[in-house]
Scaffold this active site. Structure first.
Site, short mmCIF file in Angstrom:
data_model
loop_
_atom_site.label_atom_id
_atom_site.label_comp_id
_atom_site.label_asym_id
_atom_site.label_seq_id
_atom_site.Cartn_x
_atom_site.Cartn_y
_atom_site.Cartn_z
N ARG A 122 7.01 4.13 -4.90
CA ARG A 122 7.30 5.49 -4.87
C ARG A 122 7.07 6.70 -5.79
O ARG A 122 6.61 8.00 -6.02
CB ARG A 122 8.66 5.63 -5.05
CG ARG A 122 9.34 4.89 -6.42
CD ARG A 122 10.72 4.89 -6.58
NE ARG A 122 10.70 4.41 -7.74
CZ ARG A 122 11.50 3.07 -7.18
NH1 ARG A 122 11.39 2.52 -6.69
NH2 ARG A 122 11.91 2.57 -8.59
N TYR A 123 5.83 6.24 -6.40
CA TYR A 123 5.04 6.16 -7.36
C TYR A 123 3.80 7.03 -7.56
O TYR A 123 2.76 8.13 -8.00
CB TYR A 123 5.29 5.88 -8.86
CG TYR A 123 6.74 5.55 -9.63
CD1 TYR A 123 7.40 6.90 -9.33
CD2 TYR A 123 6.95 4.25 -9.44
CE1 TYR A 123 8.49 6.76 -10.12
CE2 TYR A 123 8.30 4.41 -9.63
CZ TYR A 123 9.38 5.61 -10.65
OH TYR A 123 10.57 5.73 -10.51
N THR A 124 2.99 5.51 -6.98
CA THR A 124 1.59 6.12 -6.38
C THR A 124 1.31 6.93 -4.79
O THR A 124 1.97 7.21 -4.58
CB THR A 124 0.70 4.38 -6.19
OG1 THR A 124 1.50 3.98 -5.07
CG2 THR A 124 1.60 3.53 -7.68
#
Length: 905
Positions: A122-124
């Site tokens: 979800r962050y990359t």
């Protein structure tokens, strides 16, 4: 509860069922999960990720998208497995330290060489890398087959139309059921060059391919050791390639050095490597490191290893290579799916499979483009006829009741095509011509005419139609040429490969060092001077020479060995950690060992029993240890001289003892009441000096003895002994060329003056009052040796070797030292130099180093001076020489005040 009807039950053999089910499972894992396809080099999960990103428009020239979205698309459409497996595969394709050409362009934390995990999906963010487009290019041109996805709602490609051999370029690894694959990455430029060579000559030898494919090219760089592993892998599909990290040695000044590691082997965890080095230092398997830190940053790897003073960096580096993953091996298994089945292939087979696949892709693409060109030309021909007959066309359309009626009327008419027949033939459209040589519109053409815009009726548009037709005719001709000529097809294949090379090839990262790299264990051993001590109880140890401190003659010494059960030292010598040694036992057996294999201890330590180091049997014990020259080339001109307590001697060839098995071999036969005193290497032009405990000595030439080949012989008589006397030492001396008269004349010169002459000081031969020429005096001074004799009560003297006349073996000898109750019996006789130091050990374990320059030079028939002040009941049991070391000079002043200059002369 359902009542089972026996008619619905089918009995099966459990062995057959397990066999079938297991094979089905195994093939499912092999084909659908773990093994890559030889054509595009991808496993299903990687192929699905790239295809899904392509379908979603997540291209290299577009904005990044959340990795979670990509994983969701792949999992929902094509890969019904866990999201973590998909994301892990996506992450690996984005890591520039895992793939030689990353296929995914990642933004965010995608892991590191230290083994750090990537950030959550979800962050990359991710998108296709530019080179990934070369894997999927032309997929919309019917180049590869498509299969239904897991639920039949979508279609996915069975393989990507890769434009470069991705299997070799990025490698692959996986474990299936009963098999595994491990293919290293390679340099894109080298692999494409090899493909071009194969295209030019399908019969090319694999060794010729090795001329361009030098070997694997790992993204983490490093060094490949040797080419044998590479050749094995490329010739057979299996092999082991040794990889070593790159390290540089940096001089820090003041005798200190540092090792800087800038590259590590492929797939090695950098943080774990640093930890392992620290562990090895703590366990003392790697010695000499004073500081270790990881200074790596975004600019590259830098592991800093600072060494202690005077430590040899190359040895420490070899220890690191041996004990850690700074040197490792890559086991190559070039297993991939070919025609749907797993197969281990050599380099040529992999390249051949890729080239064959590209031929199919280019053929399918050409057929697709040919059909598209013909379809377009077919429409343009209809429009051209319509424009030429526009008035009639308009009349038919106006008269028709509806578009369908107009279309049918247009198709029913025949049109004169004389003016466009050359164009019809040019595009090879036979569908338009009827039996009368006129043209009829097809349904597609009629539909295009009805949809034609009025602007196409202009003269300019008419000319443009003809121009477009001619261009299409050229394209169709080219496509037909490709399909009809394999040479042309292969030419295009090469052109496309070269284009990929020009756009994406980079210089080789991994270097290859040629030669043999079977590392000798001695490369891992720091070269250091050691004191070897052997006790009467059979204990042996080695202690660094630097552990002992120089003292002045007459000093009290220091505790060198803690004695237990009245054990005393019987032998001590100094050698390098690389010194080879021969161990001679009381039963005449000989064993071989390098000094570094002896147990390391401290001056107070007892060491280890030799029975735990050597394969001694029963009551066998070691009586003598002979250190040899490190350079075995020096052994060719050397003999071994044996001496026993009863005065027997034997001359043997040293080469007879060059190869000794671990269980030893017979060296000499001994009588029951005799024992081996000494064994020394010697040359034919040298002399032997036998010395007894009662102060007698006998000197004779080595050449007076013949070489005895039999290792079971006890030799010949060397010296006739008195009833209570025995030989206690054997010394090897230089041969004497001067006559007895010349030696006596030379010895009449004071020893102080002789030493000055030997040091190069000028002299006047006439002033010396001897009947010798200056040349003779100088030659004798430079060749003069001195014999040191030490007694059990701590007395010693130095005498010139010229004072020991040469006699025949078998005699009773001459006086070596005036022995009395004060001096005690002789315990050691040896040749010495002016800058040597003497090490003495007593039966109580006390040890002292004494500089020999303080010991007076006297004649043979004297009692000597006090070397060692003994306590009551204390006796000297061993004496050995130590070459002068630089450490001693630094310590002399420190201990000068501690030690009183005592002793009588």
């Amino acid at each position: 509860m359902t009542d089972n009807n026996s008619s619905n039950l089918v009995p099966v053999n459990i062995e057959d069922e397990m066999k079938v089910s297991y094979l089905d499972y195994a093939m499912s894992v092999i084909v659908s999960r773990a093994i890559p396809d030889v054509r595009d080099g991808l496993k299903p999960v990687h192929r699905r990720i790239i295809y899904s990103m392509h379908e979603a428009g997540n291209h290299a020239n577009r904005a990044y998208r959340k990795s979670a979205r990509i994983v969701g698309d792949v999992m929902g459409k094509y890969h019904p497995h866990g999201d973590s497996a998909i994301y892990d595969s996506l992450v690996r394709m984005a890591q520039d330290f895992s793939l030689r050409l990353p296929l995914v362009d990642g933004q965010g934390n995608f892991g590191s060489l230290d083994g750090d995990a990537a950030a959550a999906m979800r962050y990359t963010e991710s998108r296709m890398a530019k080179v990934a487009h070369k894997l999927i290019e032309d997929i919309d041109k019917e180049t590869v087959s498509f299969n239904p996805n897991y639920d039949g709602s979508e279609e996915e490609p069975s393989v990507l139309p890769s434009m470069f051999p991705n299997l070799l370029v990025n490698g692959s690894g996986g474990i299936a059921v009963g098999m595994a694959t491990n293919i290293p990455p390679h340099n894109l430029g080298e692999v494409i060059d090899a493909c071009c060579l194969y295209v030019d000559n399908n019969d090319i030898e694999i060794l010729d391919l090795l001329e361009v494919v030098k070997g694997p090219d790992f993204p983490t760089s490093g060094i490949i050791l040797g080419v044998n592993g590479i050749k094995s892998a490329y010739l057979t599909g299996r092999g082991s390639i040794a990889i070593r990290g790159r390290a540089e040695i940096e001089n820090l000044g003041n005798g200190r050095q540092a090792i800087i590691i800038t590259e590590i082997p492929y797939m090695v965890n950098k943080a774990r490597l640093v930890e392992k080095i620290a562990e090895m230092v703590k366990e003392k398997r790697i010695e000499g490191i004073s500081d270790l830190r990881d200074e790596s940053n975004k600019n590259g790897i830098r592991i800093y290893i600072e060494l202690k003073k005077d430590i040899v960096a190359e040895v420490v580096l070899n220890q690191i290579y041996s004990c850690t993953q700074l040197q490792t091996s890559f086991g190559v298994i070039m297993l991939a799916l070919k025609d749907g089945l797993p197969k281990v292939m050599n380099l040529k087979e992999v390249i051949a499979a890729f080239v064959s696949f590209r031929e199919v892709v280019i053929t399918n693409r050409t057929i697709y483009l040919l059909n598209k060109a013909r379809d377009k030309a077919h429409i343009l021909l209809g429009l051209t006829i319509a424009v030429s007959n526009i008035d009639e066309i308009i009349r038919i359309i106006k008269a028709a009741s509806d578009p369908n009626a107009a279309k049918q009327e247009l198709m029913a008419r025949s049109w004169d095509a004389l003016n466009i027949l050359p164009l019809v033939k040019l595009v090879d459209d036979k569908a338009m011509l009827n039996e009368e040589g006129k043209c009829s519109f097809t349904e597609a053409q009629a539909k295009a005419i009805l949809e034609m815009r009025l602007q196409r009726l202009t003269a300019m548009e008419k000319n443009k139609l003809e121009e477009d037709l001619k261009n299409l005719a050229t394209e169709i001709t080219e496509y037909l040429n490709i399909l009809g000529s394999r040479e042309r097809l292969l030419e295009i294949l090469k052109e496309e490969l070269i284009k990929v090379k020009e756009e994406f090839a980079t210089p080789r990262l991994t270097s290859i060092e040629f030669g043999e790299f079977d590392q000798d264990i001695e490369d891992l051993i720091q070269r250091e001077e050691m004191v070897v001590t052997v006790t009467l109880g059979g204990y042996i140890k080695r202690v660094p020479l630097s552990s002992y401190r120089a003292q002045k003659r007459g000093g009290k010494g220091r505790s060198g060995l803690s004695m237990r059960d009245e054990d005393i030292t019987t032998q001590v010598f100094v050698g390098s950690t690389h010194t080879p040694m021969l161990f001679f036992s009381n039963i005449g057996q000989v064993y071989s060992l390098k000094l570094y294999k002896l147990p390391l201890s401290n001056p107070q330590g007892k060491g280890r029993p030799m029975v735990n180091i050597l394969p001694l049997k029963g009551d066998e014990h070691i009586t003598n240890i002979m250190p040899l020259p490190e350079n075995q080339d020096e052994w060719d001109n050397l003999n071994i001289m044996f001496a026993t307590a009863k005065g027997n001697i034997r001359r043997s060839d040293l080469l007879d003892f060059k190869k000794i098995q671990s269980n030893g071999k017979i060296a000499i036969r001994l009588d029951e009441d005799d024992k081996l005193i000494d064994v020394k290497p010697c040359k034919e032009d040298e002399h032997i000096l036998l010395a007894t405990k009662s102060g007698k000595a006998l000197r004779f030439p080595v050449e007076s003895l013949r070489v005895i080949k039999s290792r079971t012989s006890d030799g010949v008589r060397g010296m006739r002994l008195a009833e209570d006397d025995s030989v206690i030492s054997m010394t090897v001396l230089k041969g004497i060329k001067a006559t007895r008269e010349e030696r006596d004349a030379y010895l009449s010169v004071s020893w102080e003056k002789r030493l000055e002459i030997a040091k190069g000081e000028e002299f006047n031969s006439e002033e010396l009052g001897v009947d010798l020429t200056a040349e003779s005096i100088l030659e004798m001074a430079n060749s003069e040796e001195f014999i040191l004799t030490v007694t059990e009560n701590g007395f010693g003297k130095r005498s010139s070797a010229y004072g020991y006349r040469i006699t025949d073996r078998g005699g009773s000898g001459i006086i070596n030292m005036d022995i009395n109750d004060k001096t005690g019996l002789v315990v050691g006789v040896m040749p010495v130099k002016m800058d040597d130091e003497l090490m003495l050990i007593t039966n109580s374990g006390k040890l002292i180093r004494c500089k020999l320059e303080t010991v007076r030079i006297t004649g043979r028939n004297t009692s000597g001076v006090t070397l060692f002040r003994l306590d009551d009941g204390e006796k000297v049991v061993s004496a050995s020489l130590i070459a002068e070391s630089s450490d001693d000079n630094e310590e002399d002043s420190e201990f000068e005040e501690e030690v009183a200059e005592e002793g009588s002369e």
